[in-house]
Design a protein around this motif. Structure first.
Motif, PDB file in Angstrom:
ATOM      1  N   HIS A 105      39.486  44.926  37.692  1.00  0.00           N
ATOM      2  CA  HIS A 105      40.802  44.516  38.457  1.00  0.00           C
ATOM      3  C   HIS A 105      40.392  44.236  40.115  1.00  0.00           C
ATOM      4  O   HIS A 105      41.100  43.345  40.767  1.00  0.00           O
ATOM      5  N   THR A 106      39.334  44.793  40.660  1.00  0.00           N
ATOM      6  CA  THR A 106      39.081  44.574  42.094  1.00  0.00           C
ATOM      7  C   THR A 106      38.558  43.142  41.929  1.00  0.00           C
ATOM      8  O   THR A 106      38.906  42.256  42.902  1.00  0.00           O
ATOM      9  N   PHE A 107      37.829  42.722  41.115  1.00  0.00           N
ATOM     10  CA  PHE A 107      37.340  41.361  40.833  1.00  0.00           C
ATOM     11  C   PHE A 107      38.407  40.288  40.506  1.00  0.00           C
ATOM     12  O   PHE A 107      38.276  39.191  41.213  1.00  0.00           O
ATOM     13  N   LEU A 108      39.374  40.712  39.534  1.00  0.00           N
ATOM     14  CA  LEU A 108      40.272  39.736  39.243  1.00  0.00           C
ATOM     15  C   LEU A 108      41.364  39.456  40.453  1.00  0.00           C
ATOM     16  O   LEU A 108      41.774  38.622  40.697  1.00  0.00           O
ATOM     17  N   LEU A 180      40.501  30.999  36.031  1.00  0.00           N
ATOM     18  CA  LEU A 180      41.142  32.190  36.379  1.00  0.00           C
ATOM     19  C   LEU A 180      41.065  32.756  34.779  1.00  0.00           C
ATOM     20  O   LEU A 180      41.112  34.064  34.608  1.00  0.00           O
ATOM     21  N   ALA A 181      41.534  32.229  33.770  1.00  0.00           N
ATOM     22  CA  ALA A 181      41.800  32.515  32.531  1.00  0.00           C
ATOM     23  C   ALA A 181      40.602  32.763  32.085  1.00  0.00           C
ATOM     24  O   ALA A 181      40.542  34.127  31.189  1.00  0.00           O
ATOM     25  N   ASP A 182      39.461  32.213  32.023  1.00  0.00           N
ATOM     26  CA  ASP A 182      38.268  32.643  31.585  1.00  0.00           C
ATOM     27  C   ASP A 182      37.872  34.341  32.285  1.00  0.00           C
ATOM     28  O   ASP A 182      37.463  34.963  31.157  1.00  0.00           O
ATOM     29  N   ASP A 183      38.002  34.523  33.452  1.00  0.00           N
ATOM     30  CA  ASP A 183      37.685  35.495  33.886  1.00  0.00           C
ATOM     31  C   ASP A 183      38.426  36.659  33.290  1.00  0.00           C
ATOM     32  O   ASP A 183      37.998  37.593  33.126  1.00  0.00           O
ATOM     33  N   ALA A 184      39.800  36.185  33.525  1.00  0.00           N
ATOM     34  CA  ALA A 184      40.820  37.303  32.801  1.00  0.00           C
ATOM     35  C   ALA A 184      40.673  37.834  31.373  1.00  0.00           C
ATOM     36  O   ALA A 184      40.800  38.849  31.205  1.00  0.00           O
TER      37      ALA A 184
END
Length: 259
Positions: A105-108, A180-184
């Motif tokens: 969550h730090t990354f996201l 963002l969806a890919d990362d999530a």
């Protein structure tokens, strides 16, 4: 002289006419629902077009904006919950799960704040009421009870958001939201697996909760496409499960241009 056999009819009641009429009726039956539902106000296509704004990164739908907001909300409570688990977990598996939540969550959160700034979206700076309730419940738990609550509350929350991520990734036309969806997706799946690895997840209860929606879904009141006021500062929880860590305030930038 034999009587001449009757001449077959040539109108719509002839064999050929009946076939043509049947085909026309079938085609009409297939076309009418498409026309009557797809073009009727309030249906999916109409709503999508009405709530979508144009940006330099592609159309931004209401679902896209909801997704961006929920990524931010997830970080606002799951990151401090992860830090808490690093300290209160009674097993290495629980503490490792907490570490994954903090790192993920730090990354996201860095990613979602960057996306929101580029799209001119206002983001929340504190968890919603339900999320604060979960944090309070975790703060009150001790020992093995804490381990069980941590694993199951976080696993349920991740299971809910996982389906939203898939829906957004499949449908979005915005390149920033797609990334963002890919990362999530990668982060949420990692968290699901690491929470299950604690050995405390009750899969029967989880399946029932997800199917029956016995716990209210994450809710918020989405604002307009762009910020309307200063988002303010992070309001610490009392008691705070992570008194030494807060996420940065959401950045603000001009709203996207309406096409």
């Amino acid at each position: 002289m034999r009587p001449r056999p009757p001449v077959p009819g040539r109108g719509i009641f002839s064999g050929t006419g009946l076939i043509i009429t049947g085909l026309a009726a079938t085609l009409a039956a297939l076309v009418f629902p498409v026309w009557s539902y797809a073009d009727r106000a309030g249906t999916g296509v109409a709503v999508l077009n009405a709530e979508t704004v144009s940006t330099r990164y592609g159309p931004l739908s209401a679902l896209d904006r909801e997704f961006i907001t929920k990524v931010r909300l997830a970080g606002l409570w799951e990151l401090p919950a992860g830090q808490q688990a690093e300290q209160k977990g009674t097993t290495q598996a629980v503490r490792t799960a907490g570490q994954h939540l903090v790192e993920g969550h730090t990354f996201l959160d860095q990613q979602v704040r960057d996306v929101a700034a580029k799209l001119g979206l206002a983001l929340p700076n504190e968890p919603n009421d339900q999320q604060q309730g979960w944090l309070a419940e975790l703060s009150a738990a001790q020992g093995v009870q804490y381990d069980v609550k941590f694993a199951n509350i976080l696993r349920l929350a991740h299971g809910r958001v996982f389906s939203l991520v898939a829906q957004v990734r499949a449908a979005t036309r915005n390149s920033l939201v797609r990334t963002l969806a890919d990362d999530a997706n990668t982060t949420v799946l990692d968290h699901i697996k690491i929470l299950e690895a604690t050995g405390y997840v009750n899969f029967d209860a989880l399946a029932q909760d997800l199917a029956a929606a016995s716990t209210p879904p994450l809710t918020f009141s989405p604002g307009p496409p762009g910020p309307t006021s200063d988002p303010g500062t992070v309001v610490p929880l009392s008691p705070s499960p992570s008194p030494t860590y807060t996420l940065p305030s959401a950045a603000a930038s001009p709203p996207p241009t309406v096409g």
